[in-house]
Design a protein around this motif. Structure first.
Motif, PDB file in Angstrom:
ATOM      1  N   GLY A   6      46.583  22.077  36.306  1.00  0.00           N
ATOM      2  CA  GLY A   6      46.574  20.936  35.391  1.00  0.00           C
ATOM      3  C   GLY A   6      45.367  20.862  34.493  1.00  0.00           C
ATOM      4  O   GLY A   6      45.242  19.928  33.683  1.00  0.00           O
ATOM      5  N   PHE A   7      44.466  21.846  34.606  1.00  0.00           N
ATOM      6  CA  PHE A   7      43.259  21.808  33.773  1.00  0.00           C
ATOM      7  C   PHE A   7      43.603  21.909  32.294  1.00  0.00           C
ATOM      8  O   PHE A   7      42.934  21.319  31.442  1.00  0.00           O
ATOM      9  CB  PHE A   7      42.328  22.953  34.190  1.00  0.00           C
ATOM     10  N   ASN A   8      44.691  22.657  31.963  1.00  0.00           N
ATOM     11  CA  ASN A   8      45.124  22.788  30.568  1.00  0.00           C
ATOM     12  C   ASN A   8      46.100  21.699  30.155  1.00  0.00           C
ATOM     13  O   ASN A   8      46.623  21.739  29.041  1.00  0.00           O
ATOM     14  CB  ASN A   8      45.781  24.154  30.347  1.00  0.00           C
ATOM     15  N   ALA A   9      46.368  20.751  31.052  1.00  0.00           N
ATOM     16  CA  ALA A   9      47.316  19.662  30.753  1.00  0.00           C
ATOM     17  C   ALA A   9      46.593  18.316  30.750  1.00  0.00           C
ATOM     18  O   ALA A   9      47.125  17.307  31.222  1.00  0.00           O
ATOM     19  CB  ALA A   9      48.448  19.655  31.769  1.00  0.00           C
ATOM     20  N   LEU A  10      45.385  18.295  30.220  1.00  0.00           N
ATOM     21  CA  LEU A  10      44.567  17.085  30.243  1.00  0.00           C
ATOM     22  C   LEU A  10      45.264  15.924  29.531  1.00  0.00           C
ATOM     23  O   LEU A  10      45.764  16.069  28.411  1.00  0.00           O
ATOM     24  CB  LEU A  10      43.220  17.354  29.583  1.00  0.00           C
ATOM     25  N   LEU A  11      45.317  14.783  30.212  1.00  0.00           N
ATOM     26  CA  LEU A  11      45.848  13.545  29.640  1.00  0.00           C
ATOM     27  C   LEU A  11      44.698  12.588  29.399  1.00  0.00           C
ATOM     28  O   LEU A  11      43.652  12.662  30.061  1.00  0.00           O
ATOM     29  CB  LEU A  11      46.869  12.907  30.588  1.00  0.00           C
ATOM     30  N   THR A  12      44.884  11.679  28.480  1.00  0.00           N
ATOM     31  CA  THR A  12      43.850  10.698  28.157  1.00  0.00           C
ATOM     32  C   THR A  12      44.471   9.305  28.163  1.00  0.00           C
ATOM     33  O   THR A  12      45.401   9.031  27.387  1.00  0.00           O
ATOM     34  CB  THR A  12      43.224  10.968  26.775  1.00  0.00           C
TER      35      THR A  12
END
Length: 338
Positions: A6-12
């Motif tokens: 999930g490191f490349n799927a960062l949500l904000t």
């Protein structure tokens, strides 16, 4: 430091806290932080990052799954359910980031795809019915187009999503195809498929209408002989152009080029050049039948020139060729008298 999928799927998680009283903002954000951290599928939640006057706060959220995983899409929808809690305090919650934006775009396109296909199919049925004055010919054309779309998308998913032939096409990693590929493929392939259909069937219709015997089998042979080479050449050119993009290093361009090349190849050679003549041969004269009630309301568009006046026969024609100019006669010499 450990990196998960999930490191490349960062949500904000972005909070508009302008309407939250200043004394209650810290507690409201702390409760939101706790709720986000407890959500299933969240690997970690970063510290809130406020702007200068603390009216907008960004909270980074790292999921435990990658950007292409369906679980990440479910997580985005689950996190947005926390809007009610922050709204009770006076704030507004947004789940943003590139991953969330891609999920939203994919959902919008998926919702619009059935309507898009329905409009295209309806227009094709109406226009082809007017052009060929037939019911079965437009139905056959639309079914062939849907077959080409299904086969092209199936082959693309088989290669780029399931990972087959990955070494041959230099596909680095298997993953879902891009969201706008089906919409783009349907639009382009529809135009090419209908072009090939009109080229081929219009020649059949023209021969069928212009002959006194109205031999359906002979019309198919004439149509294939007249348009087959043109369709073959045009299809090979398009396959070569689209196939060149299938060897591009960008995975999105590679998948688009592959889908287009396979789609044109299947539609031109399997559907139009094989299944269409076979279906027309099975239908025979019924292929050109139009029910009487539908015939009354369908506009007459004489594409084949059936209603044009036939050239007059030579019998009874008046000779319109202007007479050739006659040479002046030389006066006879006068008789000699003795």
């Amino acid at each position: 430091m450990r990196f998960g999928p999930g490191f490349n799927a960062l949500l904000t998680a972005v909070v508009d806290a302008s309407d939250i009283p200043a004394a209650d903002r810290e507690q409201a954000l702390a409760e939101l932080h706790t709720a986000l951290a407890k959500a299933p599928g969240v690997a970690s939640v970063g510290q809130p990052v406020p702007n200068k006057d603390s009216t907008v706060v960004a909270i980074p959220v790292i999921p435990s799954t990658g950007p292409d995983d369906p679980a990440t899409s479910d997580l985005v929808h689950h996190l947005r359910e926390n809007k009610a809690g922050i709204a009770h305090a006076g704030g507004t919650l947004y789940i943003a980031g590139s991953t969330a934006a891609a999920i939203d775009v994919s959902a919008k396109l998926s919702d619009a795809l059935p309507l898009f296909i329905g409009v295209i199919v309806a227009l094709a049925l109406v226009l082809l019915t007017v052009a060929f004055r037939s019911v079965l010919v437009p139905l056959k054309a639309v079914l062939g187009f849907l077959l080409s779309i299904a086969a092209s998308l199936g082959a693309t998913v088989w290669v780029f999503q399931d990972g087959h032939l990955a070494d041959l096409l230099d596909v680095s990693s298997a993953g879902p195809i891009t969201a706008f590929l089906p919409v783009l493929l349907i639009g382009v392939l529809f135009g090419l498929a209908m072009d090939y259909e009109v080229f081929l069937v219009s020649r059949m219709r023209e021969h069928y209408e212009h002959t006194h015997t109205r031999d359906a089998a002979q019309a198919i042979t004439h149509g294939m002989a007249s348009s087959g080479r043109a369709i073959t050449a045009a299809a090979l050119i398009m396959v070569a152009v689209f196939g060149g993009f299938a060897f591009n290093h960008d995975p999105i361009i590679k998948s688009i080029g592959f889908a287009f090349a396979i789609g044109v190849l299947i539609d031109a050679f399997l559907v139009r050049m094989t299944l269409v003549p076979a279906a027309m041969a099975l239908l025979g004269r019924h292929a050109w039948h139009l029910p009487h009630q539908l015939d009354r309301i369908t506009p007459h568009v004489d594409i084949e020139g059936t209603n044009l006046p036939h050239p007059a026969t030579d019998i009874g024609k008046t000779n319109t060729t202007p007479p050739s100019p006659q040479e002046p006669r030389t006066p006879a010499p006068a008789a000699h008298r003795d």
